[in-house]
Design a protein around this motif. Structure first.
Motif, mmCIF file in Angstrom:
data_model
loop_
_atom_site.group_PDB
_atom_site.id
_atom_site.type_symbol
_atom_site.label_atom_id
_atom_site.label_comp_id
_atom_site.label_asym_id
_atom_site.label_seq_id
_atom_site.Cartn_x
_atom_site.Cartn_y
_atom_site.Cartn_z
ATOM 1 N N VAL A 32 34.843 8.074 68.328
ATOM 2 C CA VAL A 32 33.376 8.034 68.404
ATOM 3 C C VAL A 32 32.907 8.636 69.723
ATOM 4 O O VAL A 32 31.983 9.455 69.762
ATOM 5 C CB VAL A 32 32.865 6.583 68.259
ATOM 6 N N LEU A 36 30.588 12.101 70.178
ATOM 7 C CA LEU A 36 29.319 12.098 70.909
ATOM 8 C C LEU A 36 29.363 13.095 72.058
ATOM 9 O O LEU A 36 28.369 13.795 72.325
ATOM 10 C CB LEU A 36 29.019 10.691 71.433
ATOM 11 N N VAL A 60 22.823 13.739 67.359
ATOM 12 C CA VAL A 60 23.373 12.545 68.008
ATOM 13 C C VAL A 60 23.235 11.336 67.088
ATOM 14 O O VAL A 60 24.187 10.581 66.857
ATOM 15 C CB VAL A 60 22.646 12.289 69.345
ATOM 16 N N VAL A 64 26.272 8.932 65.438
ATOM 17 C CA VAL A 64 26.413 7.488 65.683
ATOM 18 C C VAL A 64 26.487 6.714 64.376
ATOM 19 O O VAL A 64 27.311 5.815 64.222
ATOM 20 C CB VAL A 64 25.258 6.961 66.554
ATOM 21 N N VAL B 115 28.809 8.585 78.364
ATOM 22 C CA VAL B 115 28.594 8.366 76.928
ATOM 23 C C VAL B 115 29.935 8.107 76.241
ATOM 24 O O VAL B 115 30.077 7.163 75.451
ATOM 25 C CB VAL B 115 27.890 9.585 76.283
ATOM 26 N N ALA B 119 30.576 4.528 74.570
ATOM 27 C CA ALA B 119 30.658 4.561 73.107
ATOM 28 C C ALA B 119 32.015 4.060 72.650
ATOM 29 O O ALA B 119 32.111 3.283 71.685
ATOM 30 C CB ALA B 119 30.412 5.972 72.591
ATOM 31 N N THR B 140 25.599 -0.726 67.295
ATOM 32 C CA THR B 140 25.300 0.640 66.836
ATOM 33 C C THR B 140 24.068 1.179 67.543
ATOM 34 O O THR B 140 24.071 2.319 68.039
ATOM 35 C CB THR B 140 25.026 0.638 65.310
ATOM 36 N N ILE B 143 24.689 2.071 71.242
ATOM 37 C CA ILE B 143 25.346 3.379 71.402
ATOM 38 C C ILE B 143 24.332 4.493 71.172
ATOM 39 O O ILE B 143 24.231 5.458 71.943
ATOM 40 C CB ILE B 143 26.520 3.533 70.407
ATOM 41 N N LEU B 144 23.557 4.338 70.097
ATOM 42 C CA LEU B 144 22.589 5.378 69.725
ATOM 43 C C LEU B 144 21.592 5.617 70.847
ATOM 44 O O LEU B 144 21.416 6.756 71.310
ATOM 45 C CB LEU B 144 21.859 4.908 68.467
ATOM 46 N N SER B 147 23.180 7.070 74.106
ATOM 47 C CA SER B 147 23.524 8.493 74.032
ATOM 48 C C SER B 147 22.269 9.342 74.089
ATOM 49 O O SER B 147 22.210 10.348 74.811
ATOM 50 C CB SER B 147 24.276 8.826 72.749
ATOM 51 N N LEU B 148 21.227 8.933 73.322
ATOM 52 C CA LEU B 148 20.008 9.748 73.264
ATOM 53 C C LEU B 148 19.370 9.857 74.638
ATOM 54 O O LEU B 148 19.061 10.964 75.103
ATOM 55 C CB LEU B 148 19.013 9.132 72.281
#
Lengths: 381, 381
Positions: A32, A36, A60, A64, B115, B119, B140, B143-144, B147-148
């Motif tokens: 994962v 990413l 992105v 995820v 990241v 992650a 989830t 992580i989302l 990262s964004l």
């Protein structure tokens, strides 16, 4: 501050233990992270970023939510996401065209009304078992994309290029996911299901043996051994088997698993094994209570106990042979022979029974087990 | 074109049938539509739209994924999403500050490296059972969001205001979801679990009765009645019970369910009922095979059959009383009396057994059932 450091070190320790227990799970975590990192290259490369505009975030987002533990899960989510996004975008652009041609006053009502109707119908369709099992995620994404495109058309002018960019970035995200999931240490749902089936058969065999040993040694007071408890995880295997076989359908051919590998059959074998496990459960109860109810009826009992031991040993052998033949994916004649052997032992015991008619319970149980085993073995191609 | 119209009419028919079967499901569909229509107002009202900028889409996104069938599911996802987004945004802004202070060459590596690490660790933590059961969705989203925010900080300048807008729109989406889910025809996971438990007890009672009727009327060739098959859904109730009791934990007090209602106890009662169902399954098998093995042993059998019928009738009565007491959420003395009655019947039957020693199987099974029933009834407060 100290409490937070302590909590995070506990979490890290737990993560470390998971990695030590099953390295594939730690590898999944790394996969994962890798996916990413790959997708973040879109933000760093000027040309790529300009190509997709601000829509890079959708790649992105896709990575995820789509990158699942098994390849089957990843393909399921990826295909559902890609197809649902594309089809919802097409429908929404059509409605957008109608709405933009209409009166300014009615425009919001047309947009929201269509969202209301489609969302209500699509959500209700998620309760249909087939849709739930195969397209649940796709329906969610359809509602999501449709609402976003249909509603934001009221404010955004370049709707078509926006939709194009999103479909493009989502397919990039899906491709990265599929590549990472299938190429780096892949975990195939089909193989997991296959190995779990073989493992469960062996556990059942161990439990039948252990149960019969307890019976013949009159071992009632001791705690049941771990071998005798092994069948308990077979009792609750339905949920994981169902989900694995649903995901396995989406997987491409790999190893010994062809294009249309009959994953549905594993469910049937699993159901038969659960029946077996119920019988073993009841048998264990009988063995324990039998000692309490009639403690000493030695003469007639000894003979039957021997017959029971024989039957149980052969039951266990059939299960082991079946497990081996599942593992190697071959139909061996050894299974047929073991089944014939077992049936002979059962008939012998029934003859003994007709004479003595005690310990009916164990025999009837084993008879059931036997017939189920024959079912199981007949279902293995 | 005709095929597509046909397919869509089949789908509509299926949706309609779902609504007719369980109106609450159709209502859920309408609730999703309503929530989306409410959230789309953000796009139509100039002042609201300008307030949140382009981030209005996050409210739509939140409504689509957070609005679950049960209130518990909705609270679980809503809280997880809100808290995970806020905490991930804070962490990501911290890392963004470090990255923006560093050398331009290293910046992408710091961002992607963080990241990758976060992650990987967060994904691995999802395999911890407690995290999986309670915070899977939150991880989830963490992580989302991380990262964004961390990655898009490379291109976006007004990162703080962007993060603020997102947190704001997500909380608006979550509030709409919670309001729609809890105020309009709410479906409480706790209540569903409660009713399912009572219903399963009644099904077991029906199955014990039906099984014993088959036994006494020697009804072997006929198809088993639907009443006798009712216990089969108890066998596989584990997955739905687990998920319902996990979701019920998140629910606020409602009706007879207090703040710390012991939802975990339902799992124990459910496990005991499954044990019961395994026994009923084995008993059904015995009843069927018993007729085949010794078809005519009338004299000794008649007496025991009567004893069995008495025991089974009282088993069923205990189950019905227990179900009633669960339904009304009271401890009634009737359950205790029914248990005492049943134990008396079992002892009577054991005395008969000592004399005749046939039909052991049914007796031993019923004995097991009895002891389990005592367990069940002792677990109901």
């Amino acid at each position: 501050h100290g409490a937070r450091a302590w909590a995070s070190s506990v979490l890290l320790l737990a993560v470390w233990r998971i990695g030590a227990d099953d390295p594939r799970r730690a590898v999944h975590g790394l996969k994962v992270g890798l996916a990413l990192a790959l997708v973040s290259v879109f933000y760093y490369t000027r040309t790529l970023y300009d190509g997709v505009g601000g829509a890079a975030m959708w790649a992105v987002l896709t990575v995820v939510v789509v990158l699942e533990y098994t390849v089957g899960g990843c393909v399921y989510k990826g295909l559902n996401r890609a197809i649902a996004t594309a089809s919802a975008a097409v429908v929404a652009l059509g409605v957008h065209w109608i709405a933009s041609k209409s009166d300014d006053k009615f425009e919001p009502f047309i947009r929201s009304g269509s969202v209301f109707l489609l969302a209500a119908a699509a959500t209700s369709s998620r309760f249909i078992p087939t849709v739930k099992a195969r397209f649940d995620y796709g329906v969610t994404i359809f509602i999501l994309t449709y609402s976003l495109v249909a509603v934001s058309g009221y404010r955004v002018d370049a709707l078509v290029s926006m939709a194009e960019q999103r479909v493009c970035t989502i397919s990039i995200g899906v491709s990265i996911c599929l590549a990472v999931s299938a190429l780096i240490c892949p975990v195939w749902a089909g193989q997991e299901l296959h190995l779990a089936t073989a493992r469960n058969m062996e556990k059942l065999a161990g439990a039948v043996e252990a149960c019969e040993q307890d019976e013949s040694t009159n071992n009632k007071k001791q705690q049941p051994s771990s071998k005798a408890e092994g069948y308990k995880c077979v009792l609750n295997s339905k949920a994981s088997e169902d989900s694995l076989s649903n995901l396995a359908r989406w997987e491409p051919p790999h190893g010994g698993f062809g294009f249309r590998h009959p994953y549905g059959q594993y469910k049937n074998v699993g159901a038969a094994m659960r029946h077996c496990a119920y019988c073993v459960e009841a048998l264990t109860g009988c063995v324990r209570s039998a000692g309490e109810v009639h403690p000493a009826k030695a003469p007639g009992r000894r003979q039957l106990a021997n017959a029971c031991t024989r039957v149980a040993a052969r039951c266990a052998r059939v299960l082991r042979e079946a497990s081996g033949s599942v593992r190697s994916m071959t139909t061996s004649r050894a299974v047929d022979m073991a089944v014939a052997d077992m049936n002979a032992a059962v008939e012998e015991m029934q003859a003994d029974l007709a004479a003595t008619s005690a310990l009916m319970d164990a025999a009837a149980q084993l008879f059931t087990v036997t017939s189920l085993l024959i079912e199981v073995s007949s279902r293995i191609e």
